[in-house]
Scaffold this motif. Structure first.
Motif, PDB file in Angstrom:
ATOM      1  N   ASN A  43      35.530  59.679  44.022  1.00 17.65           N
ATOM      2  CA  ASN A  43      35.450  58.495  44.872  1.00 17.65           C
ATOM      3  C   ASN A  43      35.258  57.307  43.939  1.00 17.65           C
ATOM      4  N   CYS A  44      36.307  56.500  43.782  1.00 18.44           N
ATOM      5  CA  CYS A  44      36.268  55.395  42.815  1.00 18.44           C
ATOM      6  C   CYS A  44      35.782  54.086  43.424  1.00 18.44           C
ATOM      7  N   LEU A  45      35.374  54.133  44.680  1.00 16.04           N
ATOM      8  CA  LEU A  45      34.791  52.955  45.321  1.00 16.04           C
ATOM      9  C   LEU A  45      33.424  53.335  45.898  1.00 16.04           C
ATOM     10  N   PRO A  46      32.464  53.598  45.016  1.00 14.22           N
ATOM     11  CA  PRO A  46      31.126  53.986  45.481  1.00 14.22           C
ATOM     12  C   PRO A  46      30.340  52.771  45.957  1.00 14.22           C
ATOM     13  N   ASP A  47      29.145  53.030  46.444  1.00 14.64           N
ATOM     14  CA  ASP A  47      28.271  51.952  46.907  1.00 14.64           C
ATOM     15  C   ASP A  47      27.562  51.343  45.698  1.00 14.64           C
ATOM     16  N   VAL A  48      28.358  50.673  44.864  1.00 11.33           N
ATOM     17  CA  VAL A  48      27.859  49.979  43.673  1.00 11.33           C
ATOM     18  C   VAL A  48      28.171  48.501  43.838  1.00 11.33           C
ATOM     19  N   SER A  49      27.170  47.666  43.688  1.00  8.48           N
ATOM     20  CA  SER A  49      27.344  46.233  43.899  1.00  8.48           C
ATOM     21  C   SER A  49      27.576  45.507  42.577  1.00  8.48           C
ATOM     22  N   LEU A  50      28.669  44.738  42.506  1.00 12.40           N
ATOM     23  CA  LEU A  50      28.975  43.902  41.357  1.00 12.40           C
ATOM     24  C   LEU A  50      29.074  42.452  41.816  1.00 12.40           C
ATOM     25  N   ILE A  51      29.370  41.547  40.894  1.00 10.11           N
ATOM     26  CA  ILE A  51      29.413  40.115  41.191  1.00 10.11           C
ATOM     27  C   ILE A  51      30.829  39.593  40.970  1.00 10.11           C
ATOM     28  N   ASP A  52      31.368  38.879  41.964  1.00 10.76           N
ATOM     29  CA  ASP A  52      32.738  38.384  41.817  1.00 10.76           C
ATOM     30  C   ASP A  52      32.784  37.049  41.099  1.00 10.76           C
ATOM     31  N   GLN A  53      34.002  36.515  40.929  1.00  7.99           N
ATOM     32  CA  GLN A  53      34.200  35.282  40.159  1.00  7.99           C
ATOM     33  C   GLN A  53      33.616  34.049  40.836  1.00  7.99           C
ATOM     34  N   THR A 104      44.096  44.966  48.174  1.00  8.72           N
ATOM     35  CA  THR A 104      43.231  44.158  47.307  1.00  8.72           C
ATOM     36  C   THR A 104      43.513  44.519  45.855  1.00  8.72           C
ATOM     37  N   ILE A 105      43.589  43.505  45.005  1.00  6.24           N
ATOM     38  CA  ILE A 105      43.635  43.729  43.560  1.00  6.24           C
ATOM     39  C   ILE A 105      42.241  43.444  43.000  1.00  6.24           C
ATOM     40  N   VAL A 106      41.759  44.337  42.161  1.00  6.00           N
ATOM     41  CA  VAL A 106      40.432  44.177  41.565  1.00  6.00           C
ATOM     42  C   VAL A 106      40.554  44.301  40.053  1.00  6.00           C
ATOM     43  N   SER A 107      40.039  43.322  39.331  1.00 11.47           N
ATOM     44  CA  SER A 107      39.964  43.368  37.874  1.00 11.47           C
ATOM     45  C   SER A 107      38.491  43.346  37.480  1.00 11.47           C
ATOM     46  N   ALA A 119      33.226  32.363  33.894  1.00 13.62           N
ATOM     47  CA  ALA A 119      34.231  32.729  32.888  1.00 13.62           C
ATOM     48  C   ALA A 119      35.382  33.487  33.539  1.00 13.62           C
ATOM     49  N   LEU A 120      35.070  34.363  34.483  1.00  9.34           N
ATOM     50  CA  LEU A 120      36.114  35.107  35.187  1.00  9.34           C
ATOM     51  C   LEU A 120      36.958  34.184  36.061  1.00  9.34           C
ATOM     52  N   ALA A 121      36.311  33.212  36.691  1.00  7.60           N
ATOM     53  CA  ALA A 121      37.058  32.257  37.523  1.00  7.60           C
ATOM     54  C   ALA A 121      38.019  31.444  36.669  1.00  7.60           C
ATOM     55  N   ASP A 122      37.562  31.003  35.502  1.00  6.47           N
ATOM     56  CA  ASP A 122      38.432  30.245  34.600  1.00  6.47           C
ATOM     57  C   ASP A 122      39.590  31.113  34.117  1.00  6.47           C
ATOM     58  N   TYR A 123      39.299  32.366  33.802  1.00  8.01           N
ATOM     59  CA  TYR A 123      40.341  33.294  33.345  1.00  8.01           C
ATOM     60  C   TYR A 123      41.387  33.476  34.446  1.00  8.01           C
ATOM     61  N   ALA A 124      40.932  33.679  35.671  1.00  2.59           N
ATOM     62  CA  ALA A 124      41.861  33.875  36.790  1.00  2.59           C
ATOM     63  C   ALA A 124      42.778  32.665  36.960  1.00  2.59           C
ATOM     64  N   LYS A 125      42.222  31.473  36.889  1.00  3.31           N
ATOM     65  CA  LYS A 125      43.020  30.260  37.076  1.00  3.31           C
ATOM     66  C   LYS A 125      44.041  30.084  35.946  1.00  3.31           C
ATOM     67  N   GLY A 133      42.726  37.619  47.771  1.00  3.10           N
ATOM     68  CA  GLY A 133      42.882  39.062  47.737  1.00  3.10           C
ATOM     69  C   GLY A 133      42.811  39.658  46.351  1.00  3.10           C
ATOM     70  N   TRP A 134      42.605  38.825  45.332  1.00  2.00           N
ATOM     71  CA  TRP A 134      42.444  39.307  43.949  1.00  2.00           C
ATOM     72  C   TRP A 134      41.026  38.984  43.516  1.00  2.00           C
ATOM     73  N   ILE A 135      40.239  40.017  43.261  1.00  2.00           N
ATOM     74  CA  ILE A 135      38.822  39.862  42.952  1.00  2.00           C
ATOM     75  C   ILE A 135      38.572  40.235  41.492  1.00  2.00           C
ATOM     76  N   PHE A 136      37.847  39.388  40.799  1.00  2.99           N
ATOM     77  CA  PHE A 136      37.387  39.688  39.439  1.00  2.99           C
ATOM     78  C   PHE A 136      35.891  39.984  39.517  1.00  2.99           C
ATOM     79  N   LEU A 137      35.459  41.077  38.872  1.00  5.60           N
ATOM     80  CA  LEU A 137      34.078  41.519  39.011  1.00  5.60           C
ATOM     81  C   LEU A 137      33.398  41.703  37.664  1.00  5.60           C
ATOM     82  N   THR A 138      32.129  41.353  37.628  1.00  7.13           N
ATOM     83  CA  THR A 138      31.261  41.609  36.489  1.00  7.13           C
ATOM     84  C   THR A 138      29.937  42.133  37.040  1.00  7.13           C
TER      85      THR A 138
END
Length: 203
Positions: A43-53, A104-107, A119-125, A133-138
Motif C-alpha cells: 500500500n503506497c498511500l499509507p496514513d502518513v502526513s507530509l507538507i505540500d508546496q 493526481t500527480i505527486v512529486s 522551495a518546492l513552490a518555486d521549483y514547480a513554477k 492536481g500536481w502536488i509537491f510534498l516534503t
C-alpha cells in the motif's frame, strides 16, 4: 548443378537476417519503452502526513479514490530531476482537464532537509509544474524514508551534497497499490497517459 558455395552464402544470410530480427524491439513491447508491471504489492498511500508546496498538511491516504502518478525529485538537483519533471509535465499536458479531476500527480522531495514548501513552490513554477492536481510534498526525513521504503527505494547523500536516487515513477491505482512502474526518462508521455486512463476506467 547446385553451387555449394551459393547454398552456404544463402544459409549465412538467413542466419544474419534472423539475428537482426531478434535484436529489433518488438512492436508494442511496452517494457522496451520503459513501461513495466508493478514490482510490489505494498500500500503506497499509507496514513502518513507530509507538507505540500503551499504549506498544507496532506495525508497520502487522502489521495486514494483515483489514480496517482508519483515520482521523487529534489529542487537543487541539476541533472535528472529537471528531466523527470519535464516528463511529468508532458504527461500533465496529455491529461488536460483530467489532471486534478480524475488523477493526481505527486512529486516527493528526496531532500527534505532543504526543500521547504516555498522551495518546492518555486521549483514547480519554474518547471511548468504548478498545475492544479500536481502536488509537491516534503516533510520530516524519517517520513520521507518511510515512504521511499514502500517503493523499495532509498536516497543516498554524496559528499558533495547531491543525492543518488532512482529515476523511477509509479502509477498507483485508486486503492493505493502499484499498477505500473516506469523508467521515467525513457517512457513516452502517451504511454503513461494511456495507463492512467485505463486505471481510471477500472476504478
Amino acid at each position: 548443378m547446385i553451387d555449394i558455395r551459393n547454398k552456404y552464402y544463402i544459409r549465412v544470410l538467413a542466419i544474419v537476417s534472423l539475428a537482426v530480427m531478434l535484436t529489433l524491439p518488438a512492436c508494442g513491447n511496452r517494457e522496451a519503452l520503459g513501461d513495466y508491471p508493478a514490482a510490489n504489492a505494498n500500500n503506497c498511500l499509507p496514513d502518513v502526513s507530509l507538507i505540500d508546496q503551499h504549506g498544507a498538511a496532506v495525508s497520502l491516504a487522502s489521495l486514494k479514490g483515483k489514480p496517482v502518478l508519483i515520482d521523487f525529485i529534489y529542487t537543487s538537483c541539476a541533472s535528472t530531476c529537471p528531466l523527470l519533471t519535464a516528463k511529468m509535465a508532458a504527461v500533465a499536458h496529455k491529461l488536460g482537464p483530467a489532471l486534478g479531476a480524475d488523477v493526481t500527480i505527486v512529486s516527493i522531495s528526496l531532500d527534505p532537509e532543504h526543500d521547504t514548501p516555498a522551495a518546492l513552490a518555486d521549483y514547480a513554477k519554474s518547471h511548468d509544474a504548478d498545475a492544479r492536481g500536481w502536488i509537491f510534498l516534503t516533510g520530516p526525513p524519517a517520513k520521507i524514508d518511510q515512504v521511499l521504503a514502500l517503493f523499495n527505494l532509498r536516497r543516498t547523500r554524496e559528499s558533495n551534497g547531491s543525492i543518488t536516487h532512482s529515476i523511477a515513477a509509479f502509477l498507483l491505482g485508486p486503492d493505493g497499490h502499484q499498477i505500473r512502474q516506469y523508467n521515467a526518462l525513457d517512457v513516452s508521455p502517451e504511454a503513461v497517459a494511456d495507463d492512467i486512463n485505463r486505471a481510471g476506467n477500472k476504478g
